[in-house]
Design an enzyme around this catalytic site. Sequence first.
Site, PDB file in Angstrom:
ATOM      1  N   ARG A   1      51.323  37.203 -33.928  1.00  0.00           N
ATOM      2  CA  ARG A   1      51.019  35.948 -33.224  1.00  0.00           C
ATOM      3  C   ARG A   1      52.229  35.377 -32.486  1.00  0.00           C
ATOM      4  O   ARG A   1      52.077  34.593 -31.572  1.00  0.00           O
ATOM      5  CB  ARG A   1      50.441  34.909 -34.181  1.00  0.00           C
ATOM      6  CG  ARG A   1      51.418  34.401 -35.201  1.00  0.00           C
ATOM      7  CD  ARG A   1      50.847  33.261 -36.001  1.00  0.00           C
ATOM      8  NE  ARG A   1      49.781  33.691 -36.903  1.00  0.00           N
ATOM      9  CZ  ARG A   1      49.407  32.986 -37.966  1.00  0.00           C
ATOM     10  NH1 ARG A   1      49.979  31.836 -38.233  1.00  0.00           N
ATOM     11  NH2 ARG A   1      48.451  33.430 -38.751  1.00  0.00           N
TER      12      ARG A   1
ATOM     13  N   THR B   1      53.619  30.779 -43.639  1.00  0.00           N
ATOM     14  CA  THR B   1      53.640  31.352 -44.980  1.00  0.00           C
ATOM     15  C   THR B   1      53.330  30.261 -46.009  1.00  0.00           C
ATOM     16  O   THR B   1      53.944  29.203 -46.006  1.00  0.00           O
ATOM     17  CB  THR B   1      55.038  31.942 -45.284  1.00  0.00           C
ATOM     18  OG1 THR B   1      55.459  32.683 -44.139  1.00  0.00           O
ATOM     19  CG2 THR B   1      55.002  32.827 -46.501  1.00  0.00           C
TER      20      THR B   1
ATOM     21  N   HIS C   1      59.381  30.586 -33.451  1.00  0.00           N
ATOM     22  CA  HIS C   1      58.646  29.648 -32.612  1.00  0.00           C
ATOM     23  C   HIS C   1      59.147  29.596 -31.164  1.00  0.00           C
ATOM     24  O   HIS C   1      58.499  28.993 -30.314  1.00  0.00           O
ATOM     25  CB  HIS C   1      58.572  28.281 -33.288  1.00  0.00           C
ATOM     26  CG  HIS C   1      57.803  28.396 -34.580  1.00  0.00           C
ATOM     27  ND1 HIS C   1      56.509  28.873 -34.613  1.00  0.00           N
ATOM     28  CD2 HIS C   1      58.176  28.205 -35.863  1.00  0.00           C
ATOM     29  CE1 HIS C   1      56.106  28.933 -35.876  1.00  0.00           C
ATOM     30  NE2 HIS C   1      57.093  28.535 -36.665  1.00  0.00           N
TER      31      HIS C   1
ATOM     32  N   HIS D   1      61.960  27.368 -45.895  1.00  0.00           N
ATOM     33  CA  HIS D   1      60.611  26.917 -45.581  1.00  0.00           C
ATOM     34  C   HIS D   1      60.512  25.395 -45.620  1.00  0.00           C
ATOM     35  O   HIS D   1      60.741  24.776 -46.648  1.00  0.00           O
ATOM     36  CB  HIS D   1      59.535  27.524 -46.487  1.00  0.00           C
ATOM     37  CG  HIS D   1      58.230  27.647 -45.738  1.00  0.00           C
ATOM     38  ND1 HIS D   1      57.372  26.601 -45.600  1.00  0.00           N
ATOM     39  CD2 HIS D   1      57.714  28.673 -45.035  1.00  0.00           C
ATOM     40  CE1 HIS D   1      56.353  26.993 -44.849  1.00  0.00           C
ATOM     41  NE2 HIS D   1      56.537  28.243 -44.493  1.00  0.00           N
TER      42      HIS D   1
ATOM     43  N   HIS E   1      60.015  36.904 -38.099  1.00  0.00           N
ATOM     44  CA  HIS E   1      58.892  37.366 -38.919  1.00  0.00           C
ATOM     45  C   HIS E   1      57.938  38.169 -38.042  1.00  0.00           C
ATOM     46  O   HIS E   1      57.290  37.607 -37.163  1.00  0.00           O
ATOM     47  CB  HIS E   1      58.184  36.136 -39.515  1.00  0.00           C
ATOM     48  CG  HIS E   1      57.089  36.454 -40.476  1.00  0.00           C
ATOM     49  ND1 HIS E   1      56.447  35.482 -41.207  1.00  0.00           N
ATOM     50  CD2 HIS E   1      56.508  37.627 -40.851  1.00  0.00           C
ATOM     51  CE1 HIS E   1      55.532  36.040 -41.976  1.00  0.00           C
ATOM     52  NE2 HIS E   1      55.532  37.337 -41.767  1.00  0.00           N
TER      53      HIS E   1
ATOM     54  N   GLU F   1      64.747  34.691 -51.890  1.00  0.00           N
ATOM     55  CA  GLU F   1      64.737  33.467 -51.082  1.00  0.00           C
ATOM     56  C   GLU F   1      63.804  32.512 -51.801  1.00  0.00           C
ATOM     57  O   GLU F   1      62.606  32.795 -51.964  1.00  0.00           O
ATOM     58  CB  GLU F   1      64.249  33.746 -49.650  1.00  0.00           C
ATOM     59  CG  GLU F   1      64.230  32.456 -48.823  1.00  0.00           C
ATOM     60  CD  GLU F   1      64.008  32.675 -47.342  1.00  0.00           C
ATOM     61  OE1 GLU F   1      64.447  33.719 -46.801  1.00  0.00           O
ATOM     62  OE2 GLU F   1      63.390  31.800 -46.714  1.00  0.00           O
TER      63      GLU F   1
ATOM     64  N   GLU G   1      61.625  39.158 -41.650  1.00  0.00           N
ATOM     65  CA  GLU G   1      60.620  38.712 -42.628  1.00  0.00           C
ATOM     66  C   GLU G   1      59.393  39.568 -42.434  1.00  0.00           C
ATOM     67  O   GLU G   1      58.951  39.791 -41.297  1.00  0.00           O
ATOM     68  CB  GLU G   1      60.230  37.265 -42.344  1.00  0.00           C
ATOM     69  CG  GLU G   1      61.094  36.259 -43.004  1.00  0.00           C
ATOM     70  CD  GLU G   1      60.629  34.862 -42.633  1.00  0.00           C
ATOM     71  OE1 GLU G   1      59.445  34.662 -42.316  1.00  0.00           O
ATOM     72  OE2 GLU G   1      61.482  33.989 -42.641  1.00  0.00           O
TER      73      GLU G   1
ATOM     74  N   ARG H   1      54.764  39.399 -37.909  1.00  0.00           N
ATOM     75  CA  ARG H   1      53.500  39.251 -38.639  1.00  0.00           C
ATOM     76  C   ARG H   1      52.544  40.374 -38.264  1.00  0.00           C
ATOM     77  O   ARG H   1      52.594  40.910 -37.151  1.00  0.00           O
ATOM     78  CB  ARG H   1      52.849  37.896 -38.312  1.00  0.00           C
ATOM     79  CG  ARG H   1      53.638  36.694 -38.814  1.00  0.00           C
ATOM     80  CD  ARG H   1      52.849  35.425 -38.567  1.00  0.00           C
ATOM     81  NE  ARG H   1      51.650  35.395 -39.368  1.00  0.00           N
ATOM     82  CZ  ARG H   1      51.512  34.674 -40.498  1.00  0.00           C
ATOM     83  NH1 ARG H   1      52.479  33.894 -40.924  1.00  0.00           N
ATOM     84  NH2 ARG H   1      50.386  34.734 -41.167  1.00  0.00           N
TER      85      ARG H   1
ATOM     86  N   ASN I   1      65.519  30.885 -37.804  1.00  0.00           N
ATOM     87  CA  ASN I   1      64.285  31.636 -37.575  1.00  0.00           C
ATOM     88  C   ASN I   1      63.776  31.328 -36.157  1.00  0.00           C
ATOM     89  O   ASN I   1      63.499  30.166 -35.841  1.00  0.00           O
ATOM     90  CB  ASN I   1      63.252  31.206 -38.633  1.00  0.00           C
ATOM     91  CG  ASN I   1      61.936  31.921 -38.479  1.00  0.00           C
ATOM     92  OD1 ASN I   1      61.437  32.051 -37.365  1.00  0.00           O
ATOM     93  ND2 ASN I   1      61.341  32.353 -39.564  1.00  0.00           N
TER      94      ASN I   1
HETATM   95  N1  PXP Z   1      61.742  31.579 -44.906  1.00  0.00           N
HETATM   96  C1  PXP Z   1      60.573  32.239 -44.977  1.00  0.00           C
HETATM   97  C2  PXP Z   1      60.437  33.327 -45.985  1.00  0.00           C
HETATM   98  C3  PXP Z   1      59.515  31.940 -44.103  1.00  0.00           C
HETATM   99  O1  PXP Z   1      58.345  32.615 -44.186  1.00  0.00           O
HETATM  100  C4  PXP Z   1      59.715  30.946 -43.107  1.00  0.00           C
HETATM  101  C5  PXP Z   1      58.638  30.670 -42.102  1.00  0.00           C
HETATM  102  O2  PXP Z   1      58.489  31.761 -41.273  1.00  0.00           O
HETATM  103  C6  PXP Z   1      60.961  30.297 -43.073  1.00  0.00           C
HETATM  104  C7  PXP Z   1      61.946  30.608 -43.993  1.00  0.00           C
HETATM  105  C8  PXP Z   1      61.258  29.242 -42.071  1.00  0.00           C
HETATM  106  O3  PXP Z   1      60.427  28.148 -42.338  1.00  0.00           O
HETATM  107  P1  PXP Z   1      60.386  26.925 -41.331  1.00  0.00           P
HETATM  108  O4  PXP Z   1      59.912  27.446 -40.024  1.00  0.00           O
HETATM  109  O5  PXP Z   1      59.433  25.979 -41.998  1.00  0.00           O
HETATM  110  O6  PXP Z   1      61.794  26.389 -41.259  1.00  0.00           O
END
Ligand code: PXP
Length: 239
Positions: free
Chosen positions: A52, A104, A13, A193, A46, A154, A73, A48, A10
């Site tokens: 952001r 999330t 960030h 997550h 994601h 998921e 996402e 959003r 992901n």
């Molecule tokens: N899966 C989902 C559905 C999420 O919402 C997120 C956070 O955006 C992640 C995975 C990744 O989570 P993390 O950034 O904590 O690894």
Amino acid sequence: MSKVVRLGVNVDHVATLRQARGTVYPDVLEAAMLCVKAGAGGITAHLREDRRHVQDADVYVLKENIGVPLNLEMANEPEIVGIALDLCPPEVCIVPEKREELTTEGGLDAVGNRDTLADTIVAMQAKNIEVSLFIDPDPDQINMASELGAPCIELHTGTYCDSMGDAAVAELERLIRGSELAHELGIKVNAGHGINLDNIDGIMKVPHLDTLNIGHSIICRAVFVGIEGAVAEMQGRMV
Ligand code: PXP
């Protein structure tokens, strides 16, 4: 031989760092391509509602150029659903979203949102988009995913990743049972997550995993070892 679990990185960030200063760097596509070079089998972003971090243009550029499947996402909100139907990523994961949250929080209530989810799943499937529902390892939610015809879920691992001792043991058992139930129902199981190098060994005890979606800990680790190093390090532990 057990199946290799795919790592979906992901990249939200990377965009968070860019948005923090309104610069054009760090380049999200460049980061994603380095993740793929280091072995990531998918890229997650994601989009959003408050934009952001990831921006609309990012998801179009990623989808066209990463060379592995993009997992978008998204909240089940009309504006974002419209973008997803236009973008047509290979995969979408529907997540709950609150504007004030840091990230999330918790899984989607598929039972409570059955009708609106049904419409979205039908629309996505008409465009050959694989829909995943981000849900807690709760049998009612998993059964509803099956009833709705979602091909994939998921499992939300955040509760396990945030807990310790007996609570962590109990939550890991819930994830294992949830994955077994989904597998029996013919649903593909992803998880994500809060996964990091300290909790990945526990997560790998969950059976039937197709993909782990991991973001924050990999991007943080990249500060010290570079993004390719961080991806390779995590992948080395996904055994
Ligand atoms: N899966 C989902 C559905 C999420 O919402 C997120 C956070 O955006 C992640 C995975 C990744 O989570 P993390 O950034 O904590 O690894």
